[in-house]
Motif scaffolding. Structure first.
Motif, PDB file in Angstrom:
ATOM      1  N   ILE A 236       0.910  -1.184   0.133  1.00  0.00           N
ATOM      2  CA  ILE A 236       0.060  -0.201  -0.075  1.00  0.00           C
ATOM      3  C   ILE A 236       0.931   1.270   0.001  1.00  0.00           C
ATOM      4  N   MET A 237       2.025   1.305   0.868  1.00  0.00           N
ATOM      5  CA  MET A 237       2.763   2.523   0.613  1.00  0.00           C
ATOM      6  C   MET A 237       3.398   2.616  -0.547  1.00  0.00           C
ATOM      7  N   GLY A 238       3.971   1.758  -1.133  1.00  0.00           N
ATOM      8  CA  GLY A 238       4.488   1.697  -2.572  1.00  0.00           C
ATOM      9  C   GLY A 238       3.517   2.451  -3.530  1.00  0.00           C
ATOM     10  N   THR A 239       2.348   1.994  -3.311  1.00  0.00           N
ATOM     11  CA  THR A 239       1.188   2.103  -4.216  1.00  0.00           C
ATOM     12  C   THR A 239       0.920   3.878  -4.037  1.00  0.00           C
ATOM     13  N   VAL A 240       0.908   4.310  -2.986  1.00  0.00           N
ATOM     14  CA  VAL A 240       0.665   5.503  -2.463  1.00  0.00           C
ATOM     15  C   VAL A 240       1.925   6.639  -2.976  1.00  0.00           C
ATOM     16  N   ILE A 241       3.072   5.980  -2.821  1.00  0.00           N
ATOM     17  CA  ILE A 241       4.051   6.575  -3.477  1.00  0.00           C
ATOM     18  C   ILE A 241       3.888   6.907  -4.880  1.00  0.00           C
ATOM     19  N   ALA A 242       3.571   5.692  -5.632  1.00  0.00           N
ATOM     20  CA  ALA A 242       3.217   5.897  -7.070  1.00  0.00           C
ATOM     21  C   ALA A 242       2.186   7.140  -7.317  1.00  0.00           C
ATOM     22  N   PHE A 243       1.311   6.946  -6.453  1.00  0.00           N
ATOM     23  CA  PHE A 243       0.134   8.022  -6.694  1.00  0.00           C
ATOM     24  C   PHE A 243       0.630   9.300  -6.496  1.00  0.00           C
TER      25      PHE A 243
END
Length: 261
Positions: A236-243
């Motif tokens: 989730i953290m990686g996804t939010v960083i990508a966002f």
């Protein structure tokens, strides 16, 4: 199985537990996947005469130590998550030394402190090498020298932005979004000024250093090793960083009129 030796461990249980939690938190802060931390801490604990049980979450570690005489449980939070691979290598090597050479707790603590305080690479060197890396990626995609220069300048500006905002204590996701915004703003100027043959390449490659490779890789490794909670949280953290990267790029492109074909 609990250790069966009748001798006292090398250190009192609370002192040992605090040291082991320091080691666990240090590894998580430096980018280790959960199973690596688990293996290393167990190696240290058994070398000191204890049997450990660990529970990991994304924000902290719970450790229970026990032997024939003592049982103690402590918790500690993980304040930050970063990358420092030299520390991870040093901790792994030290754990094997502790097991094979029967190091005392004072010797282990001294080595851990030395690793914790080991200097990072100078920031100007990081800026130069990361900018060169992004410019090289642009070259791989067909950029000429001028586009490579634009990419390097945009990457430098974004790195300085990220470093400054982190020093000021801003939220990590806001830092990433602002860094992407600056990178695309600077590289977008190359498009408006027609610098190089394919100036759009600078926009795509100047933000690549922000891609959350370590969190996403560790998320997969944690899932494979059965650390589901930590793996999901890292994913989730990686996804939010990508966002956040996409958001910063989107705002910069639209402000410059580059968001539409």
């Amino acid at each position: 199985m609990l250790p069966t030796n009748e001798t006292e461990p090398f250190a009192p249980p609370r002192e040992t537990a605090n040291l082991l939690l320091d080691i666990a938190i240090l590894q998580l802060r430096c980018g280790a996947h959960t199973e690596r931390v688990n293996r290393n801490v167990k190696r240290f604990a058994r070398a000191l005469g204890y049997e450990p049980e660990l529970f990991f979450s994304f924000s902290g570690v719970t450790l229970t130590l026990q032997n024939q005489q003592h049982t103690i449980t402590l918790f500690r939070r993980v304040e930050t998550h970063g990358i420092k691979l030299s520390v991870l290598v040093g901790i792994s090597r030290l754990s094997w030394r502790a097991q094979e050479e029967k190091l005392s707790i004072d010797e282990i603590r001294e080595e851990v402190y030395r690793l914790k305080e080991s200097p990072a690479y100078p920031f100007p060197l990081i800026v130069a090498l990361v900018s060169l890396a992004c410019a090289s990626l642009a070259r791989l995609f067909g950029a000429d020298a001028l586009v490579m220069l634009t990419t390097a300048v945009a990457t430098m500006a974004a790195l300085v932005t990220r470093h400054t905002l982190q020093q000021w204590g801003f939220n990590i996701f806001l830092v990433i979004a602002c860094s992407a915004f600056i990178a695309v703003t600077v590289s977008g100027m190359g498009v408006h000024l027609a610098i190089g043959s394919v100036p759009h390449l600078a926009i795509a490659t100047s933000v690549l250093f922000l891609v959350p490779g370590a969190p996403l890789i560790n998320a997969v490794i944690d899932q494979i090793n059965g650390h589901i909670l930590v793996g999901v949280a890292r994913g989730i953290m990686g996804t939010v960083i990508a966002f956040a990267i996409a958001l910063g790029m989107l705002v910069a492109l639209n402000l410059q009129g580059l968001g539409q074909p």
